[in-house]
Design an enzyme around this catalytic site. Sequence first.
Site, PDB file in Angstrom:
ATOM      1  N   HIS A 145      39.109 -59.906 -33.252  1.00  0.00           N
ATOM      2  CA  HIS A 145      39.972 -58.810 -33.695  1.00  0.00           C
ATOM      3  C   HIS A 145      40.340 -58.991 -35.172  1.00  0.00           C
ATOM      4  O   HIS A 145      40.333 -58.032 -35.951  1.00  0.00           O
ATOM      5  CB  HIS A 145      41.269 -58.784 -32.884  1.00  0.00           C
ATOM      6  CG  HIS A 145      41.101 -58.566 -31.418  1.00  0.00           C
ATOM      7  ND1 HIS A 145      41.343 -59.552 -30.485  1.00  0.00           N
ATOM      8  CD2 HIS A 145      40.725 -57.468 -30.704  1.00  0.00           C
ATOM      9  CE1 HIS A 145      41.144 -59.075 -29.270  1.00  0.00           C
ATOM     10  NE2 HIS A 145      40.747 -57.819 -29.368  1.00  0.00           N
ATOM     11  N   ASP A 184      31.198 -55.101 -28.243  1.00  0.00           N
ATOM     12  CA  ASP A 184      31.177 -53.977 -27.298  1.00  0.00           C
ATOM     13  C   ASP A 184      30.192 -52.947 -27.866  1.00  0.00           C
ATOM     14  O   ASP A 184      30.592 -51.893 -28.357  1.00  0.00           O
ATOM     15  CB  ASP A 184      32.585 -53.410 -27.142  1.00  0.00           C
ATOM     16  CG  ASP A 184      33.550 -54.452 -26.626  1.00  0.00           C
ATOM     17  OD1 ASP A 184      33.635 -54.640 -25.410  1.00  0.00           O
ATOM     18  OD2 ASP A 184      34.194 -55.132 -27.455  1.00  0.00           O
ATOM     19  N   GLN A 203      30.087 -49.344 -26.626  1.00  0.00           N
ATOM     20  CA  GLN A 203      31.329 -48.667 -27.029  1.00  0.00           C
ATOM     21  C   GLN A 203      31.242 -48.224 -28.485  1.00  0.00           C
ATOM     22  O   GLN A 203      31.586 -47.092 -28.831  1.00  0.00           O
ATOM     23  CB  GLN A 203      32.500 -49.634 -26.828  1.00  0.00           C
ATOM     24  CG  GLN A 203      33.816 -49.182 -27.406  1.00  0.00           C
ATOM     25  CD  GLN A 203      34.924 -50.137 -27.035  1.00  0.00           C
ATOM     26  OE1 GLN A 203      35.334 -50.195 -25.888  1.00  0.00           O
ATOM     27  NE2 GLN A 203      35.422 -50.906 -27.987  1.00  0.00           N
TER      28      GLN A 203
END
Length: 314
Positions: free
Chosen positions: A42, A182, A185
């Site tokens: 992140h 991901d 995604q």
Amino acid sequence: METRGPEVIRDKEAMRKWSRSVRSQGKTIGFVPTMGYLHEGHLSLVRESRKLADVTVVSIYVNPGQFSPTEDLSTYPSDFAGDLAKLSAVPGGVDVVFHPKNLYDYGVGEEGVTGSRRIGGGGAVSCVENGGLGHETWVRVEGLEKGLCGKSRPVFFRGVVTIVTKLFNIVEPDVAFFGKKDYQQWRIIQRMVRDLDFGIKIVGSEIVREQDGLAMSSRNVRLSAEEREKALSISRSLAKAKAFAAEGQTNCTELKDMIIQEIVGASGRVDYVEIVEQESLEPVEKIKSPVVVCVAAWFGTVRLIDNIEISGFA
Ligand code: AMP
């Protein structure tokens, strides 16, 4: 190095107001949507945003709309105080953490339409009900959402794309950052932004791994020490597949079988191993153009995903 704590905004109208005021000063807004329990993966997106935009907003919101009733919403890890500390430690910091309580609660509207109805007991919200009073609008990317994770998680991408659309409408960013961890995604969000004419640039960031190769994930904390060790079979076999492809092995069945054997040999339960074209995510039989090898596998009660891009071995 200067560090500062981010401003925490919980109300969507306050968030929109903040963004509009920043934009009126001619500044660009970078946006990193997350579900919290932050790790280096992140934070790499946050650092990227700091490079490309004038201000950075990070959202922390565990989206009930993307979990099916049998999935791990109630056990999804959280540590808001820890997340704030990690964000404050990023050089330059982040400007705002958007941490809404419930993005499906619309209160009682003029026509008596109430907030969302939910499935799930004990206060553990498991899934936003489709077609109930309140929220009933879903954004779907019909082709790209079908394969890979979409097969075993049929409401997942509907929930992800809808919440990202809502967040984009609230935060109104110029650029938004998604991890290639991901992969599906990221490609789906890119397509949604293109198809719906959002004026937002989507940046895909490289996967951040632990030193031993395990792709960082908030869910890794739920692995036992033994499961974590065995889960290394995913990244190890993906790296091997890339090395084999570089040596001329372009037969996808052979490569997939090798990966499956490694994971099953480590007591993992394979959900899927697929080799797909990087943009269309269509499966290929032979590697002739850039592909991505995608894996989802269970170790104990934890479902992990990982992938590796293979480009330039035509
Ligand atoms: P999540 O909190 O799991 O919803 O993830 C929020 C964002 O961080 C998504 O765009 C993820 O793809 C990205 N992300 C999660 N793990 C990693 C990782 N290991 N490397 C890069 N990006 C990641």
